[in-house]
Enzyme design. Structure first.
Site, PDB file in Angstrom:
ATOM      1  CD  GLU A  25     -15.717  -0.600   1.848  1.00  7.26           C
ATOM      2  OE1 GLU A  25     -16.406  -0.674   2.632  1.00  7.26           O
ATOM      3  OE2 GLU A  25     -14.396  -0.757   1.836  1.00  7.26           O
ATOM      4  CE  LYS A  86     -16.207  -2.773  10.165  1.00  7.04           C
ATOM      5  NZ  LYS A  86     -15.053  -2.611  10.873  1.00  7.04           N
ATOM      6  CB  VAL A 106     -13.850  -5.836   1.862  1.00  8.21           C
ATOM      7  CG1 VAL A 106     -13.439  -6.946   0.971  1.00  8.21           C
ATOM      8  CG2 VAL A 106     -13.377  -4.379   1.754  1.00  8.21           C
ATOM      9  CG  ASP A 141      -9.898  -8.125  15.268  1.00 12.74           C
ATOM     10  OD1 ASP A 141     -10.665  -8.578  14.279  1.00 12.74           O
ATOM     11  OD2 ASP A 141     -10.099  -7.038  15.796  1.00 12.74           O
ATOM     12  CB  ALA A 144     -15.505 -11.612   8.001  1.00 13.16           C
ATOM     13  CG  ASP A 145     -12.669  -7.541   4.649  1.00 14.44           C
ATOM     14  OD1 ASP A 145     -14.020  -7.587   4.946  1.00 14.44           O
ATOM     15  OD2 ASP A 145     -11.904  -6.370   4.560  1.00 14.44           O
ATOM     16  CE  LYS A 162      -7.045   2.001   6.638  1.00 16.37           C
ATOM     17  NZ  LYS A 162      -8.129   0.974   6.331  1.00 16.37           N
TER      18      LYS A 162
END
Ligand code: PSU
Ligand code: MN
Length: 306
Positions: A25, A86, A106, A141, A144-145, A162
């Protein structure tokens, strides 16, 4: 007007002849790491993929053209130019139609990799469910990955997610979406900066061939994405107590600056880099390159099963 996918000739030839290809990516280049660590990491990842017998394809959208397999000067400009967007999955259509340049997250990289016929993809960490505001238990939040993992049949090799994310809810949501989460050589879901999260990985494999067999089984039954997570290289992993101190401070700074939405992760990463004296950046680089190498080994194993 059709928007063609531009696939670099080396990648196109590899896909046509069954040579394994690994997608990489570009958001981590444009937004996740500072210059020159970003371009060094992008190049080192491509080298690691080649060393393990596969062809790298770094993905981005350049002036509206979805591009699979960036040339070196294209990597360099993503790493140096200011104002690169992004793009997550929702942004792909607008980015193409408006002829924009964007680094792909991603989710967007999975979508373009799949369109090109690539099944294995390496990154640093996946996005996840963000923590709610203080006092709340939930935030809308959600990266979308996760949704892309639930719909697109591409294996994502990463170091987990993370610990700035809500990891228990991230794993819950992946289960809801039917996404296997596989520890590679570990029993706990890795937490990117930390070797473990204390959350059990729902499955474990220890060899690329086992990962390939698991993926084939998942895809035979109509499964979509899968997460293959290995811990960050032990020599660079952080001490949990020290890390949590820096994280609390970075989160406080983000709240104070009123940062929200897609800007949160890049902001917090930048603060962590400063607070840790660059150690998070070094670790981030090392784990991305390690994941690229593992993804290549898995893609080679997958190619040999077909
Ligand atoms: N993890 C990293 N560096 C990054 C990202 C994740 O170590 O730059 C990026 C990836 O591109 C991932 C994206 O897809 O952040 C998730 O963004 P969001 O949380 O806005 O969904
Ligand atoms: Mn988000």
């Amino acid at each position: 007007m059709r928007h063609e996918l531009r696939i670099r000739s080396e990648v196109r030839d590899a896909l046509a002849t069954g040579i394994p290809v690994v997608a990489l990516e570009s958001t981590l280049i444009a937004h996740g790491l500072p210059y020159p660590a970003n371009v060094e990491t992008a190049r080192a990842s491509e080298t690691a993929v080649r060393e393990h017998g596969a062809v790298p394809a770094t993905i981005a959208v350049l002036a509206g053209v979805p591009t699979v397999g960036l040339a070196d000067d294209e990597l360099e400009s993503l790493a140096t130019e200011a104002g690169i967007r992004k793009a997550s999955r929702r942004d792909l259509g607008p980015t193409l139609a408006l002829r924009r340049t964007a680094a792909t997250t991603v989710s967007a990289t999975m979508a373009l990799a799949h369109a090109a016929g690539i099944r294995v993809f390496a990154t640093g960490g996946i996005g996840g469910v963000h923590k709610g505001p203080v006092g709340a238990t939930f935030s809308w939040d959600v990266s979308a990955d996760l949704v892309e993992l639930g719909r697109t049949p591409v294996a994502v090799v990463c170091a987990g997610a993370k610990s700035l994310l809500d990891l228990p809810n991230t794993l819950e949501y992946l289960e809801t979406l039917g996404v296997p989460v596989v520890g590679f050589g570990c029993d706990e879901f890795p937490a990117f900066y930390l070797t473990g999260s204390r959350l059990p990985a729902p499955a474990r494999v220890d060899e690329p061939a086992e990962a390939a067999e698991l993926l084939e089984a998942h895809w035979q039954l109509g499964g979509a994405g899968a997460v293959i997570a290995q811990p960050p290289p032990a020599a660079f992993a952080l001490d949990p107590d020290e890390f949590h101190g820096w994280l609390a401070e970075a989160e406080r700074l983000a709240a104070g600056a009123g940062v929200s939405g897609p800007a949160v992760t890049p902001f917090v990463l930048k603060q962590l880099a400063g607070l840790s004296g660059g150690r998070t950046v070094k670790l981030n680089q090392e784990l991305i390159v390690a994941n690229a190498g593992l993804a290549a080994r898995i893609s080679v194993a997958l190619a040999s099963t077909r």
